[in-house]
Motif scaffolding. Structure first.
Motif, PDB file in Angstrom:
ATOM      1  N   GLY A 116       1.899   0.638  13.011  1.00  0.00           N
ATOM      2  CA  GLY A 116       1.679   0.422  11.589  1.00  0.00           C
ATOM      3  C   GLY A 116       1.950   1.641  10.747  1.00  0.00           C
ATOM      4  N   GLY A 117       1.867   2.813  11.395  1.00  0.00           N
ATOM      5  CA  GLY A 117       2.169   4.061  10.706  1.00  0.00           C
ATOM      6  C   GLY A 117       1.324   4.279   9.477  1.00  0.00           C
ATOM      7  N   PHE A 118       1.913   4.977   8.522  1.00  0.00           N
ATOM      8  CA  PHE A 118       1.191   5.319   7.315  1.00  0.00           C
ATOM      9  C   PHE A 118       0.855   4.082   6.480  1.00  0.00           C
ATOM     10  N   ALA A 119       1.561   2.969   6.719  1.00  0.00           N
ATOM     11  CA  ALA A 119       1.296   1.751   5.958  1.00  0.00           C
ATOM     12  C   ALA A 119      -0.121   1.243   6.214  1.00  0.00           C
ATOM     13  N   ALA A 120      -0.707   1.616   7.363  1.00  0.00           N
ATOM     14  CA  ALA A 120      -2.049   1.160   7.688  1.00  0.00           C
ATOM     15  C   ALA A 120      -3.108   1.866   6.856  1.00  0.00           C
ATOM     16  N   LEU A 121      -2.747   2.983   6.246  1.00  0.00           N
ATOM     17  CA  LEU A 121      -3.701   3.735   5.439  1.00  0.00           C
ATOM     18  C   LEU A 121      -3.835   3.095   4.067  1.00  0.00           C
ATOM     19  N   LYS A 122      -5.054   2.744   3.719  1.00  0.00           N
ATOM     20  CA  LYS A 122      -5.318   2.146   2.420  1.00  0.00           C
ATOM     21  C   LYS A 122      -5.647   3.244   1.403  1.00  0.00           C
ATOM     22  N   THR A 123      -5.768   2.852   0.149  1.00  0.00           N
ATOM     23  CA  THR A 123      -6.060   3.821  -0.907  1.00  0.00           C
ATOM     24  C   THR A 123      -7.346   4.577  -0.617  1.00  0.00           C
ATOM     25  N   LYS A 124      -8.369   3.855  -0.177  1.00  0.00           N
ATOM     26  CA  LYS A 124      -9.643   4.499   0.156  1.00  0.00           C
ATOM     27  C   LYS A 124      -9.462   5.514   1.268  1.00  0.00           C
ATOM     28  N   ASP A 125      -8.619   5.181   2.249  1.00  0.00           N
ATOM     29  CA  ASP A 125      -8.367   6.115   3.353  1.00  0.00           C
ATOM     30  C   ASP A 125      -7.710   7.389   2.845  1.00  0.00           C
ATOM     31  N   LEU A 126      -6.738   7.243   1.971  1.00  0.00           N
ATOM     32  CA  LEU A 126      -6.029   8.405   1.435  1.00  0.00           C
ATOM     33  C   LEU A 126      -6.967   9.295   0.628  1.00  0.00           C
TER      34      LEU A 126
END
Length: 208
Positions: free
Chosen positions: A4-14
């Motif tokens: 999934g790579g960076f696409a798995a990171l949601k706004t909250k994660d960032l």
């Protein structure tokens, strides 16, 4: 998970990655300040040898908490890139940013590939050890790229006396000592961080 790579990171994660990266940066600053103060009084010229290990010692709780809060591939890579950029824009040797970028990616692979974001402590400790080696970026060129490092210091206006003092302790034994101190600092920092995080989450679960 890695696919999934960076696409798995949601706004909250960032946002969390940004917060923990800022905290990690503060730990780096504290480590450098404390080490400079102590070695300046007791072991002049040895600051660079101890800094990576002290970073590993202080930043363990931050790292462990971020792994718990953002158990997704990409988080540690982003943190590594941010720490590397800090080295790049703060006047360190031009290639000092590369180790943190590489170590961030490798730590990410260990944490989310081998550990799979779980609470398996040995894999998480290994990922932290790998990540901590990124802090060697500014000091490794002292041993392996002396001429280029000296040229960069001269360009920055450093005196010959300063340069001679900096390299007076750059030997094979001090390199081994630096690596050993980094390993010990990271392991102790990981142990402290894991205990604090485990206590925090266990208490939170009990209250819930």
């Amino acid at each position: 998970m890695i696919m999934g790579g960076f696409a798995a990171l949601k706004t909250k994660d960032l946002i969390n990655v940004g917060i923990y990266s800022a905290l990690y940066f503060i730990c780096m600053g504290l480590a450098e300040g404390l080490t400079t103060l102590v070695t300046g009084l007791l072991l002049p010229g040895f600051t660079s040898i101890f800094v990576p290990g002290i970073v590993g010692l202080l930043a363990g709780p931050v790292y462990m908490l971020m792994c718990r809060k953002v158990p997704r591939f990409g988080a540690l890579t982003i943190m590594g890139v941010l720490m590397g950029l800090f080295f790049l824009i703060s006047g360190h040797f031009a290639l000092a940013f590369i180790p943190y970028v590489l170590c961030g990616l490798l730590a990410d692979l260990v944490e989310t590939g081998l550990n799979r974001g779980s609470v398996h402590i040995p894999w998480r400790v290994l990922s932290y050890l790998v990540f901590t080696f990124g802090s060697l970026g500014p000091v490794l060129p002292l041993w392996f790229m002396k001429n280029a490092y000296v040229a960069s210091l001269v360009k920055r206006g450093k005196s010959r006396d300063y340069i001679n003092a900096l390299f007076s302790h750059v030997t094979a034994p001090t390199l081994i000592a630096c690596l050993a101190i980094t390993v010990v600092g990271a392991l102790v920092g990981a142990w402290i961080g894991q205990r604090l995080v485990s206590k925090h989450f266990s208490e939170g679960a009990a209250k819930g």
